[in-house]
Scaffold this motif. Structure first.
Motif, short mmCIF file in Angstrom:
data_model
loop_
_atom_site.label_atom_id
_atom_site.label_comp_id
_atom_site.label_asym_id
_atom_site.label_seq_id
_atom_site.Cartn_x
_atom_site.Cartn_y
_atom_site.Cartn_z
N SER A 184 0.83 -1.20 0.00
CA SER A 184 0.00 0.00 0.00
C SER A 184 0.86 1.25 0.00
CB SER A 184 -0.89 0.03 1.24
OG SER A 184 -1.82 -1.02 1.19
N ILE A 185 0.38 2.27 -0.70
CA ILE A 185 1.10 3.54 -0.78
C ILE A 185 1.04 4.24 0.57
CG2 ILE A 185 1.25 5.78 -1.95
CD1 ILE A 185 1.74 3.28 -3.77
N LYS A 186 2.21 4.65 1.06
CA LYS A 186 2.29 5.38 2.32
C LYS A 186 3.40 6.43 2.21
CE LYS A 186 5.21 1.90 4.64
NZ LYS A 186 5.72 1.24 3.49
N ASN A 187 3.49 7.27 3.22
CA ASN A 187 4.51 8.32 3.23
C ASN A 187 5.90 7.73 3.04
OD1 ASN A 187 2.52 10.18 3.65
ND2 ASN A 187 3.05 10.58 5.78
N ASP A 188 6.77 8.52 2.44
CA ASP A 188 8.18 8.17 2.19
C ASP A 188 8.35 7.12 1.10
OD1 ASP A 188 8.76 10.01 4.18
OD2 ASP A 188 9.01 8.48 5.74
N MET A 189 7.35 7.01 0.21
CA MET A 189 7.47 6.12 -0.94
C MET A 189 7.53 6.97 -2.21
SD MET A 189 4.83 3.03 -0.09
CE MET A 189 5.57 1.85 -1.23
N VAL A 190 8.30 6.50 -3.19
CA VAL A 190 8.31 7.11 -4.51
C VAL A 190 7.22 6.41 -5.32
CG1 VAL A 190 9.63 7.47 -6.63
CG2 VAL A 190 10.74 7.71 -4.40
N VAL A 191 6.27 7.21 -5.81
CA VAL A 191 5.09 6.68 -6.49
C VAL A 191 5.12 7.11 -7.95
CG1 VAL A 191 2.56 6.71 -6.54
CG2 VAL A 191 3.77 6.81 -4.35
N GLN A 192 4.75 6.20 -8.84
CA GLN A 192 4.58 6.51 -10.26
C GLN A 192 3.11 6.26 -10.60
OE1 GLN A 192 7.31 4.69 -13.02
NE2 GLN A 192 8.85 4.43 -11.42
N PHE A 193 2.50 7.23 -11.30
CA PHE A 193 1.10 7.04 -11.68
C PHE A 193 0.80 7.71 -13.01
CE2 PHE A 193 0.96 11.12 -9.53
CZ PHE A 193 -0.03 11.85 -10.18
N ASN A 194 -0.25 7.23 -13.65
CA ASN A 194 -0.80 7.85 -14.85
C ASN A 194 -2.11 8.51 -14.47
OD1 ASN A 194 1.23 7.04 -16.64
ND2 ASN A 194 0.25 5.08 -17.00
N TYR A 195 -2.49 9.53 -15.24
CA TYR A 195 -3.74 10.23 -14.93
C TYR A 195 -4.41 10.73 -16.19
CZ TYR A 195 -1.77 14.75 -16.13
OH TYR A 195 -1.23 15.79 -16.83
N THR A 196 -5.72 10.92 -16.08
CA THR A 196 -6.50 11.67 -17.04
C THR A 196 -7.37 12.61 -16.22
OG1 THR A 196 -6.52 9.87 -18.66
CG2 THR A 196 -8.24 11.55 -18.88
N LEU A 197 -7.29 13.89 -16.53
CA LEU A 197 -8.03 14.93 -15.82
C LEU A 197 -9.25 15.31 -16.64
CD1 LEU A 197 -8.35 17.18 -13.67
CD2 LEU A 197 -6.72 18.52 -14.99
N ARG A 198 -10.43 15.29 -16.00
CA ARG A 198 -11.69 15.61 -16.69
C ARG A 198 -12.41 16.75 -15.98
NH1 ARG A 198 -12.76 11.26 -20.11
NH2 ARG A 198 -11.56 9.41 -19.61
N LEU A 215 -7.71 26.42 -13.93
CA LEU A 215 -8.65 25.42 -13.42
C LEU A 215 -9.09 25.68 -11.98
CD1 LEU A 215 -7.02 22.22 -14.95
CD2 LEU A 215 -8.98 23.53 -15.80
N ALA A 216 -8.71 26.82 -11.43
CA ALA A 216 -9.11 27.17 -10.06
C ALA A 216 -10.62 27.27 -9.96
CB ALA A 216 -8.47 28.49 -9.63
N GLY A 217 -11.16 26.84 -8.83
CA GLY A 217 -12.59 26.96 -8.58
C GLY A 217 -13.44 25.88 -9.21
N ARG A 218 -12.82 24.89 -9.83
CA ARG A 218 -13.58 23.85 -10.53
C ARG A 218 -13.46 22.51 -9.82
NH1 ARG A 218 -12.38 24.42 -16.81
NH2 ARG A 218 -14.13 22.97 -16.87
N GLU A 219 -14.56 21.77 -9.80
CA GLU A 219 -14.56 20.40 -9.29
C GLU A 219 -14.11 19.52 -10.44
OE1 GLU A 219 -18.22 17.81 -8.32
OE2 GLU A 219 -17.67 18.81 -6.43
N LEU A 220 -13.02 18.79 -10.24
CA LEU A 220 -12.40 18.04 -11.32
C LEU A 220 -12.32 16.55 -10.97
CD1 LEU A 220 -9.48 20.54 -11.85
CD2 LEU A 220 -11.49 20.29 -13.31
N SER A 221 -12.37 15.71 -12.00
CA SER A 221 -12.25 14.26 -11.82
C SER A 221 -10.91 13.80 -12.37
CB SER A 221 -13.39 13.53 -12.52
OG SER A 221 -14.61 13.84 -11.91
N PHE A 222 -10.29 12.91 -11.65
CA PHE A 222 -9.01 12.33 -12.03
C PHE A 222 -9.18 10.82 -12.16
CE2 PHE A 222 -7.98 16.28 -10.02
CZ PHE A 222 -6.81 16.73 -10.60
N ASP A 223 -8.90 10.28 -13.35
CA ASP A 223 -8.77 8.84 -13.53
C ASP A 223 -7.31 8.54 -13.22
OD1 ASP A 223 -11.39 8.82 -14.53
OD2 ASP A 223 -10.71 9.03 -16.59
#
Length: 160
Positions: free
Chosen positions: A2-16, A125-133
């Motif tokens: 599980s992801i926790k503090n002090d880990m290097v994380v790699q991820f992909n995203y799509t912002l909608r 994008l300030a003030g907007r509710e955004l979705s992240f895949d």
């Protein structure tokens, strides 16, 4: 793991946006790399990734306070046109880079005169509710050097 503090994380995203339209994605590019728990990622995304496992895919909708911030209607400034970076000719609605005491900021041009421009310094994008895949690609424990420096090193991270 599980992801926790002090880990290097790699991820992909799509912002909608609120209508589900894609605004940004890193699909087909290198994953985003950051040091979890060290304020290297917008808080809403980091909180969403916490506790997830690599290989996990999920969608989260986040409030402005945890992404690009709440719009500040007083964040309108007049600046010299010569300080706007990115184009030679400016028109209302265009995005520019502006050097500030806090580093480079993206601004939106509201009005342009011969020598001065009125800009909105809120993030677009300030003030907007955004979705992240989100898709967690990989995670590992950070090295002592990464922890001391407060950021990930290597491909996708910081290079010294």
């Amino acid at each position: 793991m599980s992801i926790k503090n002090d880990m290097v994380v790699q991820f992909n995203y799509t912002l909608r946006d609120e209508q589900g339209e894609v605004l940004e994605t890193n699909e087909g590019s290198d994953p985003i790399v950051y040091l979890h728990g060290h304020n290297n990622m917008m808080p809403g995304v980091e909180d969403a990734i916490a506790g997830k496992s690599f290989g996990e895919k999920f969608t989260v909708t986040l409030a402005p306070e945890t992404t690009y911030g709440v719009r500040d209607e007083a964040a309108i400034q007049r600046v010299s046109v010569k300080h706007l970076q990115g184009e030679k000719v400016w028109k209302a609605g265009m995005h520019a880079l502006l050097n500030t005491e806090q580093g480079q900021r993206q601004v939106t041009v509201i009005k342009v005169g011969k020598f001065m421009a009125t800009v909105d310094v809120n993030h677009p994008l300030a003030g907007r509710e955004l979705s992240f895949d989100l898709e967690v690609i990989a995670a590992r424990d950070a090295t002592d050097e990464e922890l001391a420096h407060g950021h990930a090193h290597g491909k996708g991270g910081h290079h010294h």
